[in-house]
Scaffold this motif. Structure first.
Motif, PDB file in Angstrom:
ATOM      1  N   ARG A  21      43.161  77.046  30.001  1.00 54.30           N
ATOM      2  CA  ARG A  21      43.619  75.925  30.820  1.00 54.30           C
ATOM      3  C   ARG A  21      45.131  75.969  30.995  1.00 54.30           C
ATOM      4  O   ARG A  21      45.648  75.788  32.096  1.00 54.30           O
ATOM      5  CB  ARG A  21      43.205  74.594  30.187  1.00 54.30           C
ATOM      6  CG  ARG A  21      43.657  73.391  30.992  1.00 54.30           C
ATOM      7  CD  ARG A  21      43.479  72.094  30.203  1.00 54.30           C
ATOM      8  NE  ARG A  21      44.072  72.137  28.885  1.00 54.30           N
ATOM      9  CZ  ARG A  21      45.377  71.994  28.625  1.00 54.30           C
ATOM     10  NH1 ARG A  21      46.235  71.818  29.599  1.00 54.30           N
ATOM     11  NH2 ARG A  21      45.824  72.038  27.380  1.00 54.30           N
ATOM     12  N   GLN A  22      45.851  76.236  29.903  1.00 52.66           N
ATOM     13  CA  GLN A  22      47.318  76.309  29.958  1.00 52.66           C
ATOM     14  C   GLN A  22      47.772  77.424  30.900  1.00 52.66           C
ATOM     15  O   GLN A  22      48.672  77.233  31.716  1.00 52.66           O
ATOM     16  CB  GLN A  22      47.864  76.561  28.561  1.00 52.66           C
ATOM     17  CG  GLN A  22      49.352  76.806  28.511  1.00 52.66           C
ATOM     18  CD  GLN A  22      50.107  75.613  28.031  1.00 52.66           C
ATOM     19  OE1 GLN A  22      49.554  74.736  27.409  1.00 52.66           O
ATOM     20  NE2 GLN A  22      51.378  75.579  28.340  1.00 52.66           N
ATOM     21  N   LEU A  23      47.145  78.586  30.803  1.00 54.45           N
ATOM     22  CA  LEU A  23      47.499  79.721  31.656  1.00 54.45           C
ATOM     23  C   LEU A  23      47.268  79.400  33.127  1.00 54.45           C
ATOM     24  O   LEU A  23      48.134  79.648  33.974  1.00 54.45           O
ATOM     25  CB  LEU A  23      46.685  80.945  31.247  1.00 54.45           C
ATOM     26  CG  LEU A  23      46.901  82.207  32.064  1.00 54.45           C
ATOM     27  CD1 LEU A  23      48.282  82.787  31.786  1.00 54.45           C
ATOM     28  CD2 LEU A  23      45.827  83.214  31.755  1.00 54.45           C
ATOM     29  N   LEU A  24      46.115  78.816  33.437  1.00 52.75           N
ATOM     30  CA  LEU A  24      45.806  78.488  34.831  1.00 52.75           C
ATOM     31  C   LEU A  24      46.695  77.372  35.362  1.00 52.75           C
ATOM     32  O   LEU A  24      47.093  77.385  36.527  1.00 52.75           O
ATOM     33  CB  LEU A  24      44.334  78.106  34.958  1.00 52.75           C
ATOM     34  CG  LEU A  24      43.345  79.226  34.643  1.00 52.75           C
ATOM     35  CD1 LEU A  24      41.926  78.705  34.688  1.00 52.75           C
ATOM     36  CD2 LEU A  24      43.535  80.397  35.576  1.00 52.75           C
ATOM     37  N   THR A  25      47.041  76.419  34.512  1.00 56.13           N
ATOM     38  CA  THR A  25      47.940  75.332  34.921  1.00 56.13           C
ATOM     39  C   THR A  25      49.321  75.864  35.262  1.00 56.13           C
ATOM     40  O   THR A  25      49.919  75.467  36.261  1.00 56.13           O
ATOM     41  CB  THR A  25      48.042  74.278  33.809  1.00 56.13           C
ATOM     42  OG1 THR A  25      46.735  73.761  33.537  1.00 56.13           O
ATOM     43  CG2 THR A  25      48.953  73.145  34.210  1.00 56.13           C
ATOM     44  N   GLU A  29      51.103  75.446  38.869  1.00 56.08           N
ATOM     45  CA  GLU A  29      52.329  74.663  39.036  1.00 56.08           C
ATOM     46  C   GLU A  29      53.506  75.489  39.496  1.00 56.08           C
ATOM     47  O   GLU A  29      54.256  75.081  40.373  1.00 56.08           O
ATOM     48  CB  GLU A  29      52.684  73.965  37.725  1.00 56.08           C
ATOM     49  CG  GLU A  29      51.797  72.787  37.410  1.00 56.08           C
ATOM     50  CD  GLU A  29      52.229  72.060  36.148  1.00 56.08           C
ATOM     51  OE1 GLU A  29      53.281  72.391  35.569  1.00 56.08           O
ATOM     52  OE2 GLU A  29      51.497  71.155  35.742  1.00 56.08           O
ATOM     53  N   TYR A  30      53.683  76.669  38.912  1.00 52.31           N
ATOM     54  CA  TYR A  30      54.891  77.442  39.176  1.00 52.31           C
ATOM     55  C   TYR A  30      54.693  78.545  40.200  1.00 52.31           C
ATOM     56  O   TYR A  30      55.649  79.010  40.812  1.00 52.31           O
ATOM     57  CB  TYR A  30      55.437  78.031  37.874  1.00 52.31           C
ATOM     58  CG  TYR A  30      55.740  76.961  36.855  1.00 52.31           C
ATOM     59  CD1 TYR A  30      56.686  75.973  37.114  1.00 52.31           C
ATOM     60  CD2 TYR A  30      55.063  76.902  35.652  1.00 52.31           C
ATOM     61  CE1 TYR A  30      56.950  74.974  36.199  1.00 52.31           C
ATOM     62  CE2 TYR A  30      55.322  75.914  34.724  1.00 52.31           C
ATOM     63  CZ  TYR A  30      56.277  74.956  35.001  1.00 52.31           C
ATOM     64  OH  TYR A  30      56.524  73.971  34.090  1.00 52.31           O
ATOM     65  N   GLY A  31      53.465  78.979  40.416  1.00 52.00           N
ATOM     66  CA  GLY A  31      53.229  80.064  41.356  1.00 52.00           C
ATOM     67  C   GLY A  31      52.547  79.635  42.634  1.00 52.00           C
ATOM     68  O   GLY A  31      52.428  80.418  43.568  1.00 52.00           O
ATOM     69  N   GLY A  32      52.036  78.410  42.666  1.00 49.29           N
ATOM     70  CA  GLY A  32      51.361  77.932  43.856  1.00 49.29           C
ATOM     71  C   GLY A  32      49.941  78.459  44.013  1.00 49.29           C
ATOM     72  O   GLY A  32      49.377  78.440  45.098  1.00 49.29           O
ATOM     73  N   ARG A  52      46.360  82.105  46.952  1.00 50.68           N
ATOM     74  CA  ARG A  52      47.383  81.266  47.575  1.00 50.68           C
ATOM     75  C   ARG A  52      47.583  81.730  49.007  1.00 50.68           C
ATOM     76  O   ARG A  52      47.356  82.886  49.350  1.00 50.68           O
ATOM     77  CB  ARG A  52      48.689  81.267  46.795  1.00 50.68           C
ATOM     78  CG  ARG A  52      49.434  82.557  46.762  1.00 50.68           C
ATOM     79  CD  ARG A  52      50.729  82.405  45.996  1.00 50.68           C
ATOM     80  NE  ARG A  52      51.311  83.706  45.743  1.00 50.68           N
ATOM     81  CZ  ARG A  52      52.328  83.908  44.946  1.00 50.68           C
ATOM     82  NH1 ARG A  52      52.882  82.904  44.319  1.00 50.68           N
ATOM     83  NH2 ARG A  52      52.808  85.106  44.775  1.00 50.68           N
ATOM     84  N   LYS A  53      48.002  80.787  49.830  1.00 47.53           N
ATOM     85  CA  LYS A  53      48.185  81.082  51.247  1.00 47.53           C
ATOM     86  C   LYS A  53      49.377  81.997  51.452  1.00 47.53           C
ATOM     87  O   LYS A  53      50.393  81.871  50.771  1.00 47.53           O
ATOM     88  CB  LYS A  53      48.415  79.796  52.032  1.00 47.53           C
ATOM     89  CG  LYS A  53      47.225  78.907  52.094  1.00 47.53           C
ATOM     90  CD  LYS A  53      47.547  77.655  52.880  1.00 47.53           C
ATOM     91  CE  LYS A  53      46.402  76.684  52.800  1.00 47.53           C
ATOM     92  NZ  LYS A  53      46.713  75.415  53.465  1.00 47.53           N
TER      93      LYS A  53
END
Length: 61
Positions: A21-25, A29-32, A52-53
């Protein structure tokens, strides 16, 4: 038409749910990145596909 870039993460079976969960969050948050697909295998490993787009600049003149 929307274009996406993809990032595939392979999480080993010893990875805790909180660590995943921490890794995906952090990626969100920081990579979009956003979650596209999550596969959970019977042996406990996870394959996660994030997307991501791709934003392309359009020349106006």
């Amino acid at each position: 038409m929307l274009d996406y870039s993809y990032l595939v993460l392979h999480l080993p079976r010893g990875t805790s749910r909180d660590a995943a969960r921490q890794l995906l969050t952090e990626h969100a948050e920081y990579g979009g990145w956003e979650l596209d697909r999550l596969r959970l295998y019977p042996d406990g490993r996870r394959d996660v596909r994030l997307r991501r787009k791709i934003i392309r600049a359009v020349k106006t003149m």
